[in-house]
Scaffold this motif. Structure first.
Motif, PDB file in Angstrom:
ATOM      1  N   ALA A   1       0.832  -1.210   0.000  1.00  0.00           N
ATOM      2  CA  ALA A   1       0.000   0.000   0.000  1.00  0.00           C
ATOM      3  C   ALA A   1       0.863   1.255   0.000  1.00  0.00           C
ATOM      4  CB  ALA A   1      -0.927  -0.013   1.209  1.00  0.00           C
ATOM      5  N   HIS A   2       1.899   1.237   0.818  1.00  0.00           N
ATOM      6  CA  HIS A   2       2.798   2.403   0.877  1.00  0.00           C
ATOM      7  C   HIS A   2       3.535   2.587  -0.438  1.00  0.00           C
ATOM      8  CE1 HIS A   2       5.560   5.362   2.578  1.00  0.00           C
ATOM      9  NE2 HIS A   2       6.553   4.665   2.037  1.00  0.00           N
ATOM     10  N   ALA A   3       4.055   1.489  -0.986  1.00  0.00           N
ATOM     11  CA  ALA A   3       4.809   1.581  -2.243  1.00  0.00           C
ATOM     12  C   ALA A   3       3.921   2.051  -3.389  1.00  0.00           C
ATOM     13  CB  ALA A   3       5.430   0.215  -2.566  1.00  0.00           C
ATOM     14  N   GLN A   4       2.680   1.576  -3.393  1.00  0.00           N
ATOM     15  CA  GLN A   4       1.778   1.932  -4.489  1.00  0.00           C
ATOM     16  C   GLN A   4       1.475   3.421  -4.502  1.00  0.00           C
ATOM     17  OE1 GLN A   4      -2.480   0.968  -4.297  1.00  0.00           O
ATOM     18  NE2 GLN A   4      -2.204  -0.209  -6.190  1.00  0.00           N
ATOM     19  N   ILE A   5       1.089   3.963  -3.367  1.00  0.00           N
ATOM     20  CA  ILE A   5       0.724   5.386  -3.337  1.00  0.00           C
ATOM     21  C   ILE A   5       1.950   6.265  -3.515  1.00  0.00           C
ATOM     22  CG2 ILE A   5       0.896   5.934  -0.853  1.00  0.00           C
ATOM     23  CD1 ILE A   5      -2.039   6.777  -3.230  1.00  0.00           C
ATOM     24  N   ASN A   6       3.109   5.797  -3.065  1.00  0.00           N
ATOM     25  CA  ASN A   6       4.347   6.552  -3.241  1.00  0.00           C
ATOM     26  C   ASN A   6       4.728   6.628  -4.710  1.00  0.00           C
ATOM     27  OD1 ASN A   6       6.673   7.916  -2.042  1.00  0.00           O
ATOM     28  ND2 ASN A   6       7.848   6.144  -2.733  1.00  0.00           N
ATOM     29  N   THR A   7       4.558   5.513  -5.417  1.00  0.00           N
ATOM     30  CA  THR A   7       4.853   5.488  -6.854  1.00  0.00           C
ATOM     31  C   THR A   7       3.930   6.428  -7.624  1.00  0.00           C
ATOM     32  OG1 THR A   7       5.604   3.192  -6.704  1.00  0.00           O
ATOM     33  CG2 THR A   7       5.003   4.013  -8.887  1.00  0.00           C
ATOM     34  N   ILE A   8       2.651   6.402  -7.260  1.00  0.00           N
ATOM     35  CA  ILE A   8       1.675   7.250  -7.953  1.00  0.00           C
ATOM     36  C   ILE A   8       1.987   8.717  -7.736  1.00  0.00           C
ATOM     37  CG2 ILE A   8      -0.750   7.941  -8.016  1.00  0.00           C
ATOM     38  CD1 ILE A   8      -1.458   5.050  -7.277  1.00  0.00           C
ATOM     39  N   THR A   9       2.234   9.112  -6.498  1.00  0.00           N
ATOM     40  CA  THR A   9       2.471  10.531  -6.195  1.00  0.00           C
ATOM     41  C   THR A   9       3.759  11.022  -6.844  1.00  0.00           C
ATOM     42  OG1 THR A   9       3.488   9.875  -4.093  1.00  0.00           O
ATOM     43  CG2 THR A   9       1.179  10.508  -4.048  1.00  0.00           C
ATOM     44  N   GLN A  10       4.787  10.179  -6.877  1.00  0.00           N
ATOM     45  CA  GLN A  10       6.033  10.594  -7.519  1.00  0.00           C
ATOM     46  C   GLN A  10       5.846  10.753  -9.022  1.00  0.00           C
ATOM     47  OE1 GLN A  10       9.328   8.117  -6.501  1.00  0.00           O
ATOM     48  NE2 GLN A  10       9.313   8.681  -4.339  1.00  0.00           N
ATOM     49  N   ALA A  11       5.071   9.836  -9.608  1.00  0.00           N
ATOM     50  CA  ALA A  11       4.864   9.896 -11.056  1.00  0.00           C
ATOM     51  C   ALA A  11       4.081  11.133 -11.479  1.00  0.00           C
ATOM     52  CB  ALA A  11       4.141   8.637 -11.520  1.00  0.00           C
ATOM     53  N   LEU A  12       3.204  11.616 -10.587  1.00  0.00           N
ATOM     54  CA  LEU A  12       2.361  12.763 -10.924  1.00  0.00           C
ATOM     55  C   LEU A  12       3.026  14.102 -10.623  1.00  0.00           C
ATOM     56  CD1 LEU A  12      -1.140  11.535  -9.684  1.00  0.00           C
ATOM     57  CD2 LEU A  12      -0.363  11.779 -12.039  1.00  0.00           C
ATOM     58  N   HIS A  13       4.144  14.087  -9.931  1.00  0.00           N
ATOM     59  CA  HIS A  13       4.763  15.355  -9.545  1.00  0.00           C
ATOM     60  C   HIS A  13       5.414  16.021 -10.759  1.00  0.00           C
ATOM     61  CE1 HIS A  13       7.251  18.268  -7.352  1.00  0.00           C
ATOM     62  NE2 HIS A  13       6.373  18.087  -6.370  1.00  0.00           N
ATOM     63  N   PRO A  14       5.292  17.361 -10.870  1.00  0.00           N
ATOM     64  CA  PRO A  14       5.856  18.065 -12.048  1.00  0.00           C
ATOM     65  C   PRO A  14       7.353  17.862 -12.211  1.00  0.00           C
ATOM     66  CG  PRO A  14       4.357  19.490 -10.834  1.00  0.00           C
ATOM     67  CD  PRO A  14       4.544  18.256 -10.004  1.00  0.00           C
ATOM     68  N   THR A  15       8.074  17.593 -11.104  1.00  0.00           N
ATOM     69  CA  THR A  15       9.528  17.443 -11.197  1.00  0.00           C
ATOM     70  C   THR A  15       9.958  15.993 -11.351  1.00  0.00           C
ATOM     71  OG1 THR A  15       9.698  17.308  -8.789  1.00  0.00           O
ATOM     72  CG2 THR A  15       9.873  19.497  -9.791  1.00  0.00           C
TER      73      THR A  15
ATOM     74  N   VAL B   1      -4.187  17.005  -3.179  1.00  0.00           N
ATOM     75  CA  VAL B   1      -4.020  16.228  -4.403  1.00  0.00           C
ATOM     76  C   VAL B   1      -3.924  14.738  -4.072  1.00  0.00           C
ATOM     77  CG1 VAL B   1      -2.534  15.788  -6.404  1.00  0.00           C
ATOM     78  CG2 VAL B   1      -2.869  18.133  -5.567  1.00  0.00           C
ATOM     79  N   VAL B   2      -3.229  14.423  -2.987  1.00  0.00           N
ATOM     80  CA  VAL B   2      -3.011  13.024  -2.619  1.00  0.00           C
ATOM     81  C   VAL B   2      -4.294  12.369  -2.115  1.00  0.00           C
ATOM     82  CG1 VAL B   2      -1.754  11.458  -1.083  1.00  0.00           C
ATOM     83  CG2 VAL B   2      -0.589  13.425  -2.094  1.00  0.00           C
ATOM     84  N   LYS B   3      -5.092  13.097  -1.340  1.00  0.00           N
ATOM     85  CA  LYS B   3      -6.283  12.501  -0.725  1.00  0.00           C
ATOM     86  C   LYS B   3      -7.254  11.906  -1.747  1.00  0.00           C
ATOM     87  CE  LYS B   3      -6.356  14.905   3.712  1.00  0.00           C
ATOM     88  NZ  LYS B   3      -7.060  15.872   4.569  1.00  0.00           N
ATOM     89  N   PRO B   4      -7.563  12.600  -2.864  1.00  0.00           N
ATOM     90  CA  PRO B   4      -8.445  11.966  -3.861  1.00  0.00           C
ATOM     91  C   PRO B   4      -7.857  10.689  -4.453  1.00  0.00           C
ATOM     92  CG  PRO B   4      -8.340  14.335  -4.217  1.00  0.00           C
ATOM     93  CD  PRO B   4      -7.287  14.009  -3.207  1.00  0.00           C
ATOM     94  N   LEU B   5      -6.526  10.640  -4.582  1.00  0.00           N
ATOM     95  CA  LEU B   5      -5.887   9.435  -5.100  1.00  0.00           C
ATOM     96  C   LEU B   5      -6.055   8.276  -4.118  1.00  0.00           C
ATOM     97  CD1 LEU B   5      -2.547  10.985  -6.425  1.00  0.00           C
ATOM     98  CD2 LEU B   5      -4.531  10.290  -7.783  1.00  0.00           C
ATOM     99  N   ILE B   6      -5.852   8.570  -2.838  1.00  0.00           N
ATOM    100  CA  ILE B   6      -6.013   7.543  -1.811  1.00  0.00           C
ATOM    101  C   ILE B   6      -7.459   7.059  -1.768  1.00  0.00           C
ATOM    102  CG2 ILE B   6      -5.948   7.130   0.682  1.00  0.00           C
ATOM    103  CD1 ILE B   6      -3.561   9.001   0.828  1.00  0.00           C
ATOM    104  N   GLU B   7      -8.402   7.994  -1.900  1.00  0.00           N
ATOM    105  CA  GLU B   7      -9.815   7.622  -1.865  1.00  0.00           C
ATOM    106  C   GLU B   7     -10.190   6.786  -3.087  1.00  0.00           C
ATOM    107  OE1 GLU B   7     -13.833   7.392  -0.664  1.00  0.00           O
ATOM    108  OE2 GLU B   7     -11.918   7.697   0.357  1.00  0.00           O
ATOM    109  N   TYR B   8      -9.637   7.141  -4.238  1.00  0.00           N
ATOM    110  CA  TYR B   8      -9.911   6.358  -5.454  1.00  0.00           C
ATOM    111  C   TYR B   8      -9.386   4.932  -5.291  1.00  0.00           C
ATOM    112  CZ  TYR B   8      -9.748   4.753 -10.286  1.00  0.00           C
ATOM    113  OH  TYR B   8      -9.911   4.013 -11.427  1.00  0.00           O
TER     114      TYR B   8
END
Length: 665
Positions: A523-537, A551-558
């Motif tokens: 669970a931690h790895a999955q959300i970490n990968t998603i948030t890093q991939a979506l970051h502008p940098t 921004v992160v909360k809607p992803l976690i809820e989805y």
């Protein structure tokens, strides 16, 4: 910033009280996307509703409400303390009322002499509930005049309490134009419009079909059941009293013992009754496990029960690994007795109409949530489709929220036919065409409220969506079911093949522990990968990638809402790698497949909630066992010898959801 409107519905019922709310944006997106609040008791009770009970102090001022009031009263009973407060349990039940010559309604307290005006009790309750609601959503910075307050009023036989409810809400400072009164029956009709299956009539070619909504209210099925039956039993399971009495009576007759013998403390009584209610809601009806309902028995009662019932008993009851297993046939007999008055009433009502025009019966109200209720109705009326919607026990509260949105949107046309609530149970008939239209809430005090609403749609705290099945309370029930059914059966099978009992317990606990750790890591790895991939940098060396919480909360809820989609691959991967983490043979892997899969399911759902739910596997063996958090299954000491099953918490350092089980030394 987008502005929207908020509708909140309060329902102070005869037994339970609750509120639900949603914004117009949520309503337009999905009408059933409605928010609820979790209420907690110190006696391990949790629900989306709280008891309609209140305590006034010696001066008859407000002291506590709901679970808090019942907890305070029960604690005083347990400690045999003289109290100077006034305790009113289920104060909207008319059996507690009497009127003076001037027409004023008074309510008698349960614990002492000194009647109080019903108006006073409702005023204190409304003030408390309004404050509670505003505290829950304080981060949204909502002002009173930004909210439409929908009030569900009970449709009583002898009394009209609409004016009392209206005055109570006006006294809290709410503007008259922002209050909408809706009768319980019309609120339930609004609920029905959004859950009635569509297309049944067009595809079948049948015209002019009707749907009956049957209100399976506990107060109607089990009238006048209160503390008199079990003086020290918390009454969040008040409607279960007749069921408990019948099960107890059958036990005494067949095997000569009682569920409640020796249960002198409130915690034990509450635990037994609450586990029975949870079991009867349906998750533990298992044809594959001997067709039984399992109830965890307190450790100090097990030795007594073993004198009367064993794991090999064939009289409807078995005792296995600290769990009393009751055959489905016994439960069926008990529910037939409990539902008999409701069946008779439904039969009389159906005879009034042409039965050929009735196709569906929708069950709502507290008793509708039990699987056996639907089974008994289906057996008695096989010609009808019996429908039990999700969260049917909160139909009136949810329906009132929907009604508020319909009023705001101007949908006020209806051809619904209504039969008033009768002495045994409420019931109404709805034409199929009307189910797809909107209600004319003519019982509203103000036909056209001049509402001027705007509110931020910020995230609220401690709130869950009612139709959502991936909620902490559901996950807790699923985990308890895993222990009482699968764990017990697999442990018995392993021990039956010659393996040591304590080593088998340790083996199964290790599987659960490894599953939990793996799900947390994934669970931690999955959300970490998603948030890093979506970051502008993303992809630029030397720059940390993190996203703001909004921004992160809607992803976690989805992810949480779609958690079940990930399970098949997660289970497959875990089963393949498990032999590398646990000493397990192919034969043992085959025996434990069901337990492994369900362990992963429970742990994954825990880990994708926000914040994640928490299993505590480690305990200090030098400390005395905390009986509020742990049950003792084996041994007679006061310290932890070994862990059999971990306790579950809403989140780390949060409130307890399920007790753990240990062996003592």
């Amino acid at each position: 910033m987008d502005r929207t409107k908020l509708v909140v519905a309060f329902n102070i019922g005869e037994i339970y009280t609750g509120y639900t709310f949603s914004t117009t944006a949520q309503f337009n997106d999905d009408p059933m996307k409605i928010n609820s609040i979790s209420w907690h008791s110190q006696y391990n009770r949790m629900s989306e509703q709280t008891p309609s009970s209140i305590i006034l102090n010696a001066e008859k001022g407000f002291q506590s409400f709901g679970f808090e009031a019942e907890d305070q009263y029960l604690l005083s009973c347990e400690n045999n303390k003289d109290t100077n407060f006034y305790f009113f349990q289920h104060f909207l039940c008319q059996t507690n009322w009497f009127t003076e010559k001037n027409g004023e309604i008074y309510v008698n307290p349960l614990n002492r002499v000194g009647p109080v005006l019903l108006q006073t009790l409702i005023r204190h309750s409304v003030s408390y509930l309004k404050t509670h609601f505003l505290n829950e959503i304080q981060k949204s910075q909502i002002a009173d005049d930004n909210i439409l307050w929908v009030v569900v009023y009970p449709e009583l036989d002898k009394f009209d309490v609409r004016l009392i409810f209206l005055e109570a809400f006006l006294n809290t400072g709410i503007d008259r134009d922002n209050i909408l009164l809706v009768g319980e029956s019309l609120a339930i009709q609004a609920f029905a419009r959004y859950i009635e299956p569509s297309g049944n009539y067009e595809t079948s070619g049948i015209q002019n079909k009707s749907t009956i909504i049957l209100n399976c209210a506990k107060t109607q099925i089990c009238p006048n059941i209160s503390f008199q039956k079990h003086l020290q039993v918390a009454t969040n399971v008040i409607g279960m009293s007749s069921v408990v009495d019948d099960i107890d009576s059958i036990m005494k007759k067949r095997i000569g013992c009682s569920i409640f013998t020796g249960l002198t403390d409130i915690n034990s009584r509450c635990d037994v009754l609450c586990w029975l209610e949870i079991a009867l809601e349906g998750s533990v009806f298992r044809q594959a496990h001997g067709s039984h309902v399992g109830i965890k028995i307190p450790s100090h009662l097990i030795e007594y029960m073993r004198k009367h019932v064993t794991r090999f008993s064939n009289d409807g009851f078995k005792l296995q690994f600290g769990v009393l297993r009751i055959e489905i046939a016994v439960i069926h007999e008990v529910f037939q007795n409990a539902l008999s008055p409701l069946m008779d009433h439904l039969k009389r009502e159906i005879n009034i109409f042409n039965t050929g025009t009735i196709q569906n019966v929708i069950l709502v109200g507290d008793f509708s949530k039990f699987i056996m209720t639907k089974t008994v109705f289906r057996e008695s009326y096989p010609q009808f489709e019996i429908i039990v919607p999700s969260n049917s026990y909160m139909a009136a509260t949810i329906g009132a929220t929907l009604a508020g949105h319909e009023i705001l949107s101007g949908k006020k046309h209806s051809r619904i036919l209504y039969i008033p609530k009768m002495s045994i149970v409420g019931m109404l008939h709805i034409k199929q065409a009307a189910l797809k239209s909107s209600s004319n809430f003519r019982t509203s005090i103000n036909d056209k409220p001049a509402v001027k609403l705007s509110i931020d749609t910020g995230t609220t705290t401690n709130v869950s969506y009612l139709p959502d099945l991936i909620r902490p309370s559901k996950i807790a029930t699923k985990l308890q079911d895993l222990y009482e059914s699968d764990y017990a059966d697999i442990l018995e099978a392993i021990v039956g093949k010659g393996r040591d009992n304590s080593k088998s317990e340790e083996f199964l606990l290790q599987i659960l522990h490894v599953a939990y750790d793996e799900c947390r890591k994934q669970a931690h790895a999955q959300i970490n990968t998603i948030t890093q991939a979506l970051h502008p940098t993303c992809g630029i060396d030397g720059i940390e990638t993190s996203l703001p919480s909004d921004v992160v909360k809607p992803l976690i809820e989805y992810r949480r809402k779609n958690a079940l989609q990930y399970l098949p691959r997660l289970i497959k991967s875990f089963v393949e790698t498990l032999p590398n983490m646990v000493d397990i043979s192919n034969a043992q892997l085959l025996d434990c497949t069901s337990f492994i899969e369900k362990s992963i399911e429970c742990c994954w759902l825990m880990c994708v909630t926000e914040p994640p739910m928490f299993l505590k596997f480690e305990w200090n063996k030098s400390e005395q066992i905390d009986l509020d958090q742990l049950d003792i299954e084996g041994g007679d000491g006061r310290n932890v010898d070994s862990m059999r099953w971990p306790p579950l918490y809403l989140h780390e350092n949060g409130p307890l959801m399920n007790k753990g089980v240990v062996n003592a030394k």
